[in-house]
Design an enzyme around this catalytic site. Structure first.
Site, PDB file in Angstrom:
ATOM      1  N   HIS A 142       0.802  -1.223   0.000  1.00 43.53           N
ATOM      2  CA  HIS A 142       0.000   0.000   0.000  1.00 43.53           C
ATOM      3  C   HIS A 142       0.838   1.277   0.000  1.00 43.53           C
ATOM      4  CE1 HIS A 142      -3.535  -2.411   1.939  1.00 43.53           C
ATOM      5  NE2 HIS A 142      -3.339  -2.708   0.674  1.00 43.53           N
ATOM      6  N   GLN A 199       2.273  -4.054   6.453  1.00 48.12           N
ATOM      7  CA  GLN A 199       1.348  -3.259   5.631  1.00 48.12           C
ATOM      8  C   GLN A 199       0.582  -2.191   6.419  1.00 48.12           C
ATOM      9  OE1 GLN A 199      -1.201  -5.290   2.488  1.00 48.12           O
ATOM     10  NE2 GLN A 199      -2.772  -4.831   4.002  1.00 48.12           N
ATOM     11  N   GLU A 200       0.116  -2.534   7.636  1.00 54.11           N
ATOM     12  CA  GLU A 200      -0.773  -1.605   8.344  1.00 54.11           C
ATOM     13  C   GLU A 200      -0.438  -1.517   9.829  1.00 54.11           C
ATOM     14  OE1 GLU A 200      -4.871  -2.738   7.515  1.00 54.11           O
ATOM     15  OE2 GLU A 200      -4.336  -3.211   5.453  1.00 54.11           O
ATOM     16  N   ASP A 218      -1.515  -5.150  10.849  1.00 51.24           N
ATOM     17  CA  ASP A 218      -1.755  -6.094   9.760  1.00 51.24           C
ATOM     18  C   ASP A 218      -0.461  -6.186   8.953  1.00 51.24           C
ATOM     19  OD1 ASP A 218      -2.462  -7.682   7.684  1.00 51.24           O
ATOM     20  OD2 ASP A 218      -3.952  -6.332   6.815  1.00 51.24           O
ATOM     21  N   GLU A 256      -3.233  -9.136  12.554  1.00 54.64           N
ATOM     22  CA  GLU A 256      -3.922  -9.739  11.401  1.00 54.64           C
ATOM     23  C   GLU A 256      -2.881 -10.280  10.422  1.00 54.64           C
ATOM     24  OE1 GLU A 256      -6.410  -6.813   9.470  1.00 54.64           O
ATOM     25  OE2 GLU A 256      -6.187  -7.809   7.533  1.00 54.64           O
ATOM     26  N   ASP A 262      -7.042 -12.858   7.482  1.00 52.51           N
ATOM     27  CA  ASP A 262      -7.615 -12.131   6.341  1.00 52.51           C
ATOM     28  C   ASP A 262      -7.319 -12.931   5.063  1.00 52.51           C
ATOM     29  OD1 ASP A 262      -8.268 -10.384   4.284  1.00 52.51           O
ATOM     30  OD2 ASP A 262      -6.684  -8.937   4.711  1.00 52.51           O
ATOM     31  N   LYS A 268     -14.704  -9.208   4.651  1.00 53.49           N
ATOM     32  CA  LYS A 268     -14.802  -8.322   3.485  1.00 53.49           C
ATOM     33  C   LYS A 268     -15.787  -8.937   2.497  1.00 53.49           C
ATOM     34  CE  LYS A 268      -9.838  -7.024   3.508  1.00 53.49           C
ATOM     35  NZ  LYS A 268      -8.511  -7.517   3.058  1.00 53.49           N
ATOM     36  N   ARG A 302     -11.490  -2.127   1.615  1.00 58.98           N
ATOM     37  CA  ARG A 302     -10.362  -2.579   0.806  1.00 58.98           C
ATOM     38  C   ARG A 302      -9.441  -1.385   0.580  1.00 58.98           C
ATOM     39  NH1 ARG A 302     -10.826  -8.025  -0.802  1.00 58.98           N
ATOM     40  NH2 ARG A 302      -8.579  -7.719  -0.781  1.00 58.98           N
ATOM     41  N   SER A 303      -8.232  -1.653   0.123  1.00 59.90           N
ATOM     42  CA  SER A 303      -7.302  -0.543  -0.113  1.00 59.90           C
ATOM     43  C   SER A 303      -7.771   0.336  -1.278  1.00 59.90           C
ATOM     44  CB  SER A 303      -5.888  -1.059  -0.347  1.00 59.90           C
ATOM     45  OG  SER A 303      -5.869  -2.075  -1.318  1.00 59.90           O
ATOM     46  N   LYS A 328     -12.362  -1.646  10.355  1.00 56.98           N
ATOM     47  CA  LYS A 328     -11.216  -0.864   9.874  1.00 56.98           C
ATOM     48  C   LYS A 328     -11.562  -0.281   8.518  1.00 56.98           C
ATOM     49  CE  LYS A 328      -8.179  -4.275   7.561  1.00 56.98           C
ATOM     50  NZ  LYS A 328      -6.788  -4.736   7.409  1.00 56.98           N
TER      51      LYS A 328
HETATM   52  P1  PGA Z   1      -6.295  -5.030   0.426  1.00 56.21           P
HETATM   53  O1  PGA Z   1      -5.654  -4.883   1.879  1.00 56.21           O
HETATM   54  O2  PGA Z   1      -7.620  -4.386   0.400  1.00 56.21           O
HETATM   55  O3  PGA Z   1      -5.267  -4.376  -0.458  1.00 56.21           O
HETATM   56  O4  PGA Z   1      -6.375  -6.519   0.166  1.00 56.21           O
HETATM   57  C1  PGA Z   1      -6.416  -4.825   3.034  1.00 56.21           C
HETATM   58  C2  PGA Z   1      -5.952  -5.835   4.030  1.00 56.21           C
HETATM   59  O5  PGA Z   1      -4.975  -6.593   3.784  1.00 56.21           O
HETATM   60  O6  PGA Z   1      -6.547  -5.950   5.093  1.00 56.21           O
HETATM   61 ZN    ZN Z   2      -5.233  -7.709   5.763  1.00 54.81          ZN
END
Ligand code: PGA
Ligand code: ZN
Length: 421
Positions: A155, A163-164, A243, A284, A311, A336, A365-366, A387
């Site tokens: 991201h 990532q997060e 995450d 996560e 996830d 999701k 989603r991203s 989130k």
């Molecule tokens: P994504 O990432 O929407 O790019 O899949 C979100 C996540 O990993 O939680």
């Molecule tokens: Zn994730």
């Protein structure tokens, strides 16, 4: 009764095409829904249909999926009377005919399914979240927002592998106070990064993307920003959630973090140290989606101390979550809608989690649009966690703002906070 169905290609927050769907019913009027899109997707997610041929949008167009809605799906649904939105979902699944929704496209199906749920709520004159709670048999509740304030991995273009990094105001007395904490800390974080000579440009989910490689160094800055803003760093105040999205930095069976190569057990050791040194309450995708044995050991070692959420490994699939429960893999699932493709299957995933004592977090989603469906989904399922990225950028804030409006309209009857498993 469905009288009209129409899709159009629109842009998401990353300048990539996605679908907007307008569904008209004789009872609910005209309903609009838009479809989100991920970047660090699980390999077992329902298939998002992208056009072949690179001449438009570098091969990212969705005209095929749009054509499937306006053609085959509209033909199959228009003029028909459905007993429920769940019946529409069943018709979509049958029409597609594949296990992974690859024929018509999970993006096409998700758009219609979201709209069908909204149409059902509108025809009954109920708010979307109330309707979802009734349909799912759940007690509605206002979720704790998890604000993604530092972005890495897929991201952001920095060297950060995780990532997060999220702020989780678990101790906030209300949703409004949680949002305020997120926004105030976000501002302090920006000032602190700037004072350390760090760039304050944003990643895909609105968090900062500093040139920091080690996750522990980010955690240290976050604790300082929480304290700068006058909050307590910890579960009684503002905790942290991670995450790592570990599938993205797994190479040849090892995990590559900031130049180091770690085995699953070494990475679990690293998480244990993070939990001891920082107020991390949830991790996560701590390990990769195909590292089920590692996940079993991760859960045995840390599952009683933190939330271990799947996830990429669970992909909102009821059957996969059921398998995880029997193998004691994780203790929580991210949810999701577009990972599985219909609202009906999403609510089934939530039900399996609830019955197994797995907590759930509803997620954006991203790649997003201003559509705030997930705010109502989070309140309606009563899962207690959501989130939707940073407390900044319109497509992220749309969800938090919808939650604030629901909270304002229901000051006494909706409780706020996480749900114990
Ligand atoms: P994504 O990432 O929407 O790019 O899949 C979100 C996540 O990993 O939680
Ligand atoms: Zn994730």
């Amino acid at each position: 009764r469905i009288t009209d169905l129409h899709a159009v290609e629109i842009l998401d927050s990353r300048a990539r095409p996605t679908l907007a769907v307008t569904l008209t019913t004789s009872e609910g009027g005209r309903i609009h829904s838009a479809v989100p899109s991920g970047a660090s997707t699980g390999s077992m997610e329902a298939v998002e249909l992208r056009d072949t041929g690179r001449s438009r949008y570098g091969g990212q167009g969705v005209l095929t999926a749009v054509g499937n809605v306006n053609g085959e799906i509209a033909q199959a649904l228009t003029g028909r009377t459905f007993s429920s939105a769940a019946a529409v979902d069943r018709a979509l699944i049958a029409l597609d005919g594949t296990d992974d929704k690859a024929r018509l496209g999970a993006n096409a199906i998700t758009g219609v399914s979201l709209a069908a749920t909204r149409a059902e709520a509108a025809s009954g004159g109920t708010a979307l979240w109330q309707h979802i709670a009734r349909r799912a048999g759940t007690s509605p509740r206002l979720p704790v927002p998890h604000f993604n304030v530092v972005n890495g991995g897929a991201h952001a273009a920095n060297g950060l592998d995780f990532q997060e990094f999220m702020l989780a105001p678990l101790g906030a007395p209300s949703l409004a106070e949680a949002v305020r904490a997120g926004a105030e800390i976000y501002g302090r974080l920006k000032a602190r990064l700037a004072s350390e000579g760090q760039p304050t440009g944003l990643g895909d989910e609105g968090g900062f993307a500093p040139d920091i490689d080690r996750p522990e160094d980010v955690l240290r800055v976050l604790v300082s920003a929480i304290e700068d803003a006058g909050y307590a760093a910890g579960r009684e105040g503002v905790a942290l959630a991670l995450d790592p999205a570990a599938s993205e930095f797994r190479e040849d069976g090892d995990y590559r973090i900031a130049g180091e190569s770690l085995t699953s057990d070494q990475l679990i050791d690293r998480y244990e140290e993070m939990i001891e040194n920082f107020p991390v309450w949830s991790i996560e995708d701590g390990l990769a989606e195909d590292d089920w044995d590692g996940w079993t050991r991760l859960t045995a070692r840390l599952g009683s101390r933190v939330q271990l959420m799947g996830d990429d490994i669970f992909v909102t699939d009821p059957a996969t979550i059921a398998q995880a429960v029997t193998r004691t893999v994780g203790n929580s699932s991210l949810i999701k809608v577009n990972q599985i493709g219909t609202v009906t299957e999403t609510l089934e995933a939530v039900r399996i989690c609830r019955e197994a004592g797995y907590t759930q977090m509803i997620s954006h989603r991203s790649g997003e649009t201003p559509d705030a469906f997930i705010a109502d989904l989070a309140v309606g399922t009563g899962c207690g966690q959501i989130k939707s990225g940073a407390p900044a950028r319109g497509e992220r804030v749309a969800k938090y703002d919808r939650l604030l409006e629901i909270a304002d309209a229901h000051p006494v009857d909706l409780r706020f906070g996480v749900v114990a498993p």
